[in-house]
Design a protein around this motif. Structure first.
Motif, PDB file in Angstrom:
ATOM      1  N   TRP A 219       0.853  -1.182   0.000  1.00  0.00           N
ATOM      2  CA  TRP A 219       0.000   0.000   0.000  1.00  0.00           C
ATOM      3  C   TRP A 219       0.894   1.238   0.000  1.00  0.00           C
ATOM      4  O   TRP A 219       1.779   1.380   0.837  1.00  0.00           O
ATOM      5  CB  TRP A 219      -0.928   0.020   1.206  1.00  0.00           C
ATOM      6  N   SER A 220       0.666   2.140  -0.952  1.00  0.00           N
ATOM      7  CA  SER A 220       1.474   3.348  -1.087  1.00  0.00           C
ATOM      8  C   SER A 220       0.833   4.499  -0.327  1.00  0.00           C
ATOM      9  O   SER A 220      -0.372   4.750  -0.469  1.00  0.00           O
ATOM     10  CB  SER A 220       1.629   3.725  -2.564  1.00  0.00           C
ATOM     11  N   HIS A 221       1.623   5.172   0.480  1.00  0.00           N
ATOM     12  CA  HIS A 221       1.191   6.365   1.189  1.00  0.00           C
ATOM     13  C   HIS A 221       1.601   7.601   0.382  1.00  0.00           C
ATOM     14  O   HIS A 221       2.399   7.521  -0.555  1.00  0.00           O
ATOM     15  CB  HIS A 221       1.813   6.422   2.584  1.00  0.00           C
ATOM     16  N   LYS A 222       1.079   8.742   0.785  1.00  0.00           N
ATOM     17  CA  LYS A 222       1.404   9.978   0.066  1.00  0.00           C
ATOM     18  C   LYS A 222       2.806  10.471   0.419  1.00  0.00           C
ATOM     19  O   LYS A 222       3.447  11.154  -0.376  1.00  0.00           O
ATOM     20  CB  LYS A 222       0.374  11.049   0.400  1.00  0.00           C
ATOM     21  N   LYS A 223       3.267  10.123   1.620  1.00  0.00           N
ATOM     22  CA  LYS A 223       4.619  10.499   2.051  1.00  0.00           C
ATOM     23  C   LYS A 223       5.247   9.318   2.788  1.00  0.00           C
ATOM     24  O   LYS A 223       4.673   8.235   2.845  1.00  0.00           O
ATOM     25  CB  LYS A 223       4.581  11.747   2.936  1.00  0.00           C
ATOM     26  N   SER A 224       6.426   9.535   3.359  1.00  0.00           N
ATOM     27  CA  SER A 224       7.155   8.446   4.014  1.00  0.00           C
ATOM     28  C   SER A 224       6.313   7.798   5.105  1.00  0.00           C
ATOM     29  O   SER A 224       5.595   8.472   5.841  1.00  0.00           O
ATOM     30  CB  SER A 224       8.453   8.978   4.614  1.00  0.00           C
ATOM     31  N   VAL A 225       6.431   6.473   5.217  1.00  0.00           N
ATOM     32  CA  VAL A 225       5.730   5.718   6.252  1.00  0.00           C
ATOM     33  C   VAL A 225       6.640   5.651   7.477  1.00  0.00           C
ATOM     34  O   VAL A 225       7.726   5.073   7.432  1.00  0.00           O
ATOM     35  CB  VAL A 225       5.364   4.306   5.769  1.00  0.00           C
ATOM     36  N   SER A 226       6.211   6.263   8.569  1.00  0.00           N
ATOM     37  CA  SER A 226       7.038   6.333   9.775  1.00  0.00           C
ATOM     38  C   SER A 226       7.125   4.991  10.484  1.00  0.00           C
ATOM     39  O   SER A 226       8.185   4.600  10.973  1.00  0.00           O
ATOM     40  CB  SER A 226       6.478   7.381  10.742  1.00  0.00           C
ATOM     41  N   SER A 227       5.995   4.273  10.554  1.00  0.00           N
ATOM     42  CA  SER A 227       5.966   3.003  11.265  1.00  0.00           C
ATOM     43  C   SER A 227       4.756   2.202  10.835  1.00  0.00           C
ATOM     44  O   SER A 227       3.772   2.749  10.328  1.00  0.00           O
ATOM     45  CB  SER A 227       5.924   3.229  12.785  1.00  0.00           C
ATOM     46  N   ALA A 228       4.830   0.895  11.057  1.00  0.00           N
ATOM     47  CA  ALA A 228       3.703  -0.010  10.795  1.00  0.00           C
ATOM     48  C   ALA A 228       3.907  -1.242  11.664  1.00  0.00           C
ATOM     49  O   ALA A 228       5.001  -1.844  11.646  1.00  0.00           O
ATOM     50  CB  ALA A 228       3.614  -0.384   9.322  1.00  0.00           C
TER      51      ALA A 228
ATOM     52  N   SER B 210      -0.557   2.000  10.790  1.00  0.00           N
ATOM     53  CA  SER B 210       0.595   2.691  10.211  1.00  0.00           C
ATOM     54  C   SER B 210       0.468   4.183  10.476  1.00  0.00           C
ATOM     55  O   SER B 210      -0.636   4.726  10.561  1.00  0.00           O
ATOM     56  CB  SER B 210       0.697   2.442   8.701  1.00  0.00           C
ATOM     57  N   THR B 211       1.610   4.848  10.609  1.00  0.00           N
ATOM     58  CA  THR B 211       1.670   6.305  10.715  1.00  0.00           C
ATOM     59  C   THR B 211       2.535   6.818   9.578  1.00  0.00           C
ATOM     60  O   THR B 211       3.493   6.157   9.161  1.00  0.00           O
ATOM     61  CB  THR B 211       2.258   6.748  12.061  1.00  0.00           C
ATOM     62  N   SER B 212       2.205   8.011   9.088  1.00  0.00           N
ATOM     63  CA  SER B 212       2.907   8.548   7.929  1.00  0.00           C
ATOM     64  C   SER B 212       3.032  10.056   8.057  1.00  0.00           C
ATOM     65  O   SER B 212       2.271  10.711   8.779  1.00  0.00           O
ATOM     66  CB  SER B 212       2.157   8.189   6.639  1.00  0.00           C
ATOM     67  N   TYR B 213       4.000  10.606   7.333  1.00  0.00           N
ATOM     68  CA  TYR B 213       4.186  12.051   7.302  1.00  0.00           C
ATOM     69  C   TYR B 213       3.092  12.757   6.509  1.00  0.00           C
ATOM     70  O   TYR B 213       3.097  13.984   6.425  1.00  0.00           O
ATOM     71  CB  TYR B 213       5.557  12.392   6.716  1.00  0.00           C
ATOM     72  N   ASP B 214       2.167  12.009   5.918  1.00  0.00           N
ATOM     73  CA  ASP B 214       1.026  12.652   5.272  1.00  0.00           C
ATOM     74  C   ASP B 214      -0.084  12.952   6.276  1.00  0.00           C
ATOM     75  O   ASP B 214      -1.226  13.225   5.887  1.00  0.00           O
ATOM     76  CB  ASP B 214       0.499  11.795   4.128  1.00  0.00           C
ATOM     77  N   ASP B 215       0.251  12.883   7.586  1.00  0.00           N
ATOM     78  CA  ASP B 215      -0.661  13.244   8.680  1.00  0.00           C
ATOM     79  C   ASP B 215      -1.894  12.345   8.706  1.00  0.00           C
ATOM     80  O   ASP B 215      -3.023  12.809   8.891  1.00  0.00           O
ATOM     81  CB  ASP B 215      -1.090  14.713   8.568  1.00  0.00           C
ATOM     82  N   THR B 216      -1.664  11.053   8.554  1.00  0.00           N
ATOM     83  CA  THR B 216      -2.764  10.092   8.569  1.00  0.00           C
ATOM     84  C   THR B 216      -2.340   8.816   9.286  1.00  0.00           C
ATOM     85  O   THR B 216      -1.231   8.310   9.068  1.00  0.00           O
ATOM     86  CB  THR B 216      -3.214   9.732   7.142  1.00  0.00           C
TER      87      THR B 216
END
Length: 581
Positions: A425-434, A445-451
């Motif tokens: 699954w592709s996020h809009k920005k870097s994936v911080s953790s999963a 998962s947490t991401s720098y796309d604020d989601t």
């Protein structure tokens, strides 16, 4: 009789005074020689929250700065010659001076070499005294801390990690599930701040809660390789009497700081803490010094179990048996390492072109590996298919077999490797953790796309050998993850308690802590503006007790949130054989 000039000067002074009085410029009026009572000083604004006051000062080694020899005239440094000195005596004197100069130069070079060696990472076994910095037996306070730490560590049960089931907390009746979530929400909303302390000297990078039920024992890793061990219910250190001291601003409990990784700089930041799944007496820490160390609470010895050379280690995870470790690094690779075989049998797989920030092993189906990387991708791998890879290389400078990313990608496109990458699954920005939840069913998962995103993987999908039918998350939660340079990256952390409905904690940029259920429902928003004025970036929860959440911030100050009912520190017992004076 005053002159015309004097009369004009007096008139100018009078006009200036009147003008300054109108502008309320008191200081300027006083400078002109006119007395006026200054206004009373405005009261200082009181801050709403005071940081917790440290009960003990850190021992800092102050390096003596040498100014170095000042340049002097060679003629003035030359000793006055003895007119009666014979050539033989002069030759002997010059030889002795040359020997002294060479000896001083050798001592200087040896001191520089010792200092250089002291700045290098330590790869040898380290005892608890070295980690705590109390090798000096005359340090009575240090010896008392050492005794109390050993007593605390020995009196902890080596609890193994329980394994969940994939179908636990799944309900056919929606009403029953809502009732379970409602009961959990009622318990978590009662959490309050019960203890605070500056556990580490620098920014907290990671944390883990020990599963011991009889006490609260929390481990924090900081930016400079320091492992802080906090017992918030232990009697706090005694401090000097201060009439103006605020009791709410004093530290709670007892803590110890172990220098697990060296040198004590940002090159040794602790990136991850884990307990051995089969024996919680063993604590594993990874660091930016490219090593993983294991501290035994029984023997008090810290040993290095893995070294990646010069590649930064970001995360690692164990299989349920505690024998196999999967290690992610900044080069986009994941290392398979069996602790029984040693590093010579390890294998490195290039699963991404960019840094893999976190890796998670499915606790109920350990052959499923979850990775989150800076390539903006979350991926689920079936590691049983890695055995079909070919073309690995074993560099002469390393004992690890390596498979480059191009080799892995080509294998995934082949018929034999089509089942290696099961979902992406592709996020809009870097994936911080999963991370997988304890059931091995839900992913957060947490991401720098604020989601924050949530996935639910069915049993049928995990049991099959085909690609997952869908890898779309079922829940999107808006959450500010823009921590910037000076805050630790926000990561959602599942509770490991198998007796309660799955939920996770995550820090909030509004100086609070959010707790969400596995369905994405907000269960609690923990905050206290009177005591908390910083982002609680790092979170963890007790694996056995529901009403326990611990947090840490960028200054090393840590907070314990718990139900105030029944949370009282025990009475202090004076250790035998230790002079506390």
């Amino acid at each position: 009789m005053p002159t015309a000039y004097e009369l004009e000067r007096q008139a100018n002074i009078a006009r200036n005074k009147a003008l300054l009085d109108e502008l309320a410029l008191t200081d300027a009026v006083n400078n002109l020689g006119f007395s006026k009572k200054p206004p009373p000083p405005s009261p200082k604004a009181k801050t709403k929250a005071k940081p917790v006051q440290s009960a003990k000062r850190a021992k800092r080694e102050v390096a003596e700065v040498s100014a170095g020899p000042r340049r002097q005239s060679a003629r003035l440094k030359r000793p006055a010659g003895d007119p009666d000195e014979s050539p033989e005596k002069k030759r002997a004197r010059l030889q002795a001076e040359e020997g002294q100069r060479r000896e001083a130069e050798n001592e200087r070079l040896q001191a520089e070499e010792r200092e250089r060696q002291a700045r290098k990472p330590r790869h040898q076994d380290l005892e608890l005294e070295t980690l705590l910095g109390v090798e000096n037996t005359e340090d009575k306070d240090g010896q008392k801390d050492l005794w109390m730490l050993k007593d605390t560590m020995i009196n902890v049960w080596p609890r193994p990690q329980r394994t969940g089931t994939h179908d636990s907390f799944t309900y056919e009746d929606v009403t029953e599930e809502e009732r379970e979530i409602s009961d959990l929400k009622e318990k978590l909303t009662k959490l309050k701040i019960v203890a605070r302390a500056k556990v580490t000297m620098n920014r907290v990078y990671c944390a883990q809660y020990h599963p011991e039920k009889s006490k609260d024992l929390i481990f924090f890793g900081d930016k400079h390789g320091q492992l802080g061990i906090w017992d918030p219910r232990a009697p706090a250190d005694e401090v000097e009497d201060d009439e103006d001291a605020d009791p709410d601003a004093q530290e709670g409990g007892k803590y110890w700081r172990l220098q697990m990784h060296w040198p004590a700089t940002s090159r040794s930041s602790i990136s991850c803490i884990r307990f051995d799944p089969t024996n919680s007496h063993s604590i594993y820490t990874s660091s930016y010094d490219c090593t993983i160390r294991c501290l035994s609470m029984g023997s008090g010895i810290s040993k290095e179990i893995f070294s990646s050379g010069d590649v930064l280690i970001n995360s690692y995870d164990f299989d349920p048996a505690g024998r196999v470790v999967w290690i992610s690094d900044a080069a986009g690779g994941v290392t398979h390492f069996d602790t029984r075989l040693g590093q010579s049998k390890a294998t490195w797989y290039g699963l991404s072109k960019e840094k893999i920030g976190s890796v998670s092993v499915n606790p109920t189906s350990p052959h499923f590996l979850l990775t989150a990387s800076n390539s903006r991708s979350l991926r689920i791998w079936d590691t049983r298919n890695l055995a079909g890879l070919a073309g690995g290389s074993k560099p002469s400078s390393s004992d690890i077999v390596e498979y480059e990313n191009a080799t892995v990608e080509d294998f995934c496109k082949s018929a034999n490797g089509s089942a290696l990458l099961r979902a992406e699954w592709s996020h809009k920005k870097s994936v911080s953790s999963a991370y997988w939840d304890p059931r091995g069913r839900t992913i957060v998962s947490t991401s720098y796309d604020d989601t924050i995103r949530l996935w639910d993987i069915s049993s049928s999908a995990l049991d099959s050998n085909d690609q997952f039918a869908s890898s779309r998350p079922f829940k999107h939660i808006s959450h500010d993850c823009q921590t910037g340079k000076w805050l630790t990256i926000l990561k959602a952390q599942w509770t490991q308690n198998l007796d309660v409905y799955p939920h996770f904690t995550i820090g909030n940029m509004n100086h609070s802590v959010n707790i969400f259920s596995a369905k994405g429902d907000l269960l609690a928003n923990l905050s206290d503006r009177s005591k908390i004025t910083a982002v609680q970036a790092v979170t963890c929860s007790h694996p056995s007790i529901i009403e326990r959440v611990a947090t840490g911030n960028a200054s090393g100050r840590c907070v314990l949130w718990a139900s105030p009912e029944g949370f009282e520190p025990p009475e202090e017992d004076e250790p035998e054989g230790v002079d506390a004076s």
